[in-house]
Design a protein around this motif. Structure first.
Motif, mmCIF file in Angstrom:
data_model
loop_
_atom_site.group_PDB
_atom_site.id
_atom_site.type_symbol
_atom_site.label_atom_id
_atom_site.label_comp_id
_atom_site.label_asym_id
_atom_site.label_seq_id
_atom_site.Cartn_x
_atom_site.Cartn_y
_atom_site.Cartn_z
ATOM 1 N N ASP A 4 5.009 -28.397 26.828
ATOM 2 C CA ASP A 4 4.881 -26.950 27.013
ATOM 3 C C ASP A 4 3.654 -26.624 27.857
ATOM 4 N N ASP A 5 2.559 -27.349 27.616
ATOM 5 C CA ASP A 5 1.352 -27.142 28.410
ATOM 6 C C ASP A 5 1.599 -27.516 29.873
ATOM 7 N N ASP A 6 2.324 -28.625 30.094
ATOM 8 C CA ASP A 6 2.635 -29.047 31.453
ATOM 9 C C ASP A 6 3.525 -28.011 32.158
ATOM 10 N N ASN A 7 4.492 -27.492 31.433
ATOM 11 C CA ASN A 7 5.373 -26.466 32.017
ATOM 12 C C ASN A 7 4.601 -25.183 32.315
ATOM 13 N N GLN A 8 3.715 -24.835 31.386
ATOM 14 C CA GLN A 8 2.905 -23.621 31.569
ATOM 15 C C GLN A 8 1.980 -23.802 32.783
ATOM 16 N N ASN A 9 1.384 -24.972 32.935
ATOM 17 C CA ASN A 9 0.507 -25.247 34.080
ATOM 18 C C ASN A 9 1.302 -25.213 35.390
ATOM 19 N N LEU A 10 2.529 -25.717 35.345
ATOM 20 C CA LEU A 10 3.375 -25.703 36.536
ATOM 21 C C LEU A 10 3.718 -24.266 36.932
ATOM 22 N N VAL A 11 4.098 -23.457 35.962
ATOM 23 C CA VAL A 11 4.431 -22.048 36.227
ATOM 24 C C VAL A 11 3.203 -21.300 36.737
ATOM 25 N N LEU A 12 2.056 -21.516 36.098
ATOM 26 C CA LEU A 12 0.826 -20.864 36.560
ATOM 27 C C LEU A 12 0.463 -21.312 37.977
ATOM 28 N N GLY A 13 0.647 -22.575 38.290
ATOM 29 C CA GLY A 13 0.372 -23.084 39.640
ATOM 30 C C GLY A 13 1.273 -22.433 40.671
ATOM 31 N N ILE A 14 2.565 -22.325 40.337
ATOM 32 C CA ILE A 14 3.509 -21.675 41.252
ATOM 33 C C ILE A 14 3.160 -20.203 41.401
#
Length: 158
Positions: A4-14
């Motif tokens: 979930d943290d990795d997905n959240q970081n990916l979304v925030l990066g995008i």
């Protein structure tokens, strides 16, 4: 939880990437549009039509080679122009500069123009209204036997 943290970081990066692209696009468009406004074509200034020379010149002033300083007799000669214009105030003063073919064409044209402007300034100083003073483009002439004839400014009241 790490996924979930990795997905959240990916979304925030995008999201941050999209925001940066939008800001860059806005700045780029603003710069482009502002640059276009500054480099827009200048307003077209209507160029006065060339005025034809009529009759013989009232005054001819002869200049030294490569010089635009008024000759010693300029004040006396230009007084004739002022007097003629007082007699016939509806007329214009046409100032025509000439140069010979020696030297560079661009330099000669500039010297000829500077001579005509010196005459124009002297007439304005003598009280001739600026709207009465008209200049012709510099012209090439052969001086004939007298080289000074090619380095002259002619003044007509017409």
């Amino acid at each position: 939880m790490t996924q979930d943290d990795d997905n959240q970081n990916l979304v925030l990066g995008i999201l941050f990437g999209v925001i940066a692209l939008v800001i860059g696009l806005v700045i780029g468009l603003t710069t482009y549009v502002t640059g276009q406004a500054q480099t827009a074509k200048p307003a077209v200034v209507a160029e006065e039509p060339e005025i034809a020379e009529v009759g013989e010149p009232l005054v001819k002033l002869y200049f030294d080679s490569g010089k635009a300083e008024l000759p010693a007799n300029a004040a006396e000669e230009l007084a004739k122009v002022v007097a003629k214009l007082h007699e016939e105030p509806a007329k214009l003063v046409l100032i025509s500069g000439y140069h010979d073919e020696t030297g560079g064409a661009a330099v000669n044209a500039e010297v000829s123009k500077a001579r005509a402007l010196a005459v124009k300034d002297a007439l304005a100083t003598a009280g001739v209204a600026a709207d009465k003073l008209k200049l012709r483009k510099p012209a090439i002439t052969l001086g004939g036997a007298d080289e000074a004839e090619a380095r002259r400014v002619e003044v007509r009241v017409q």
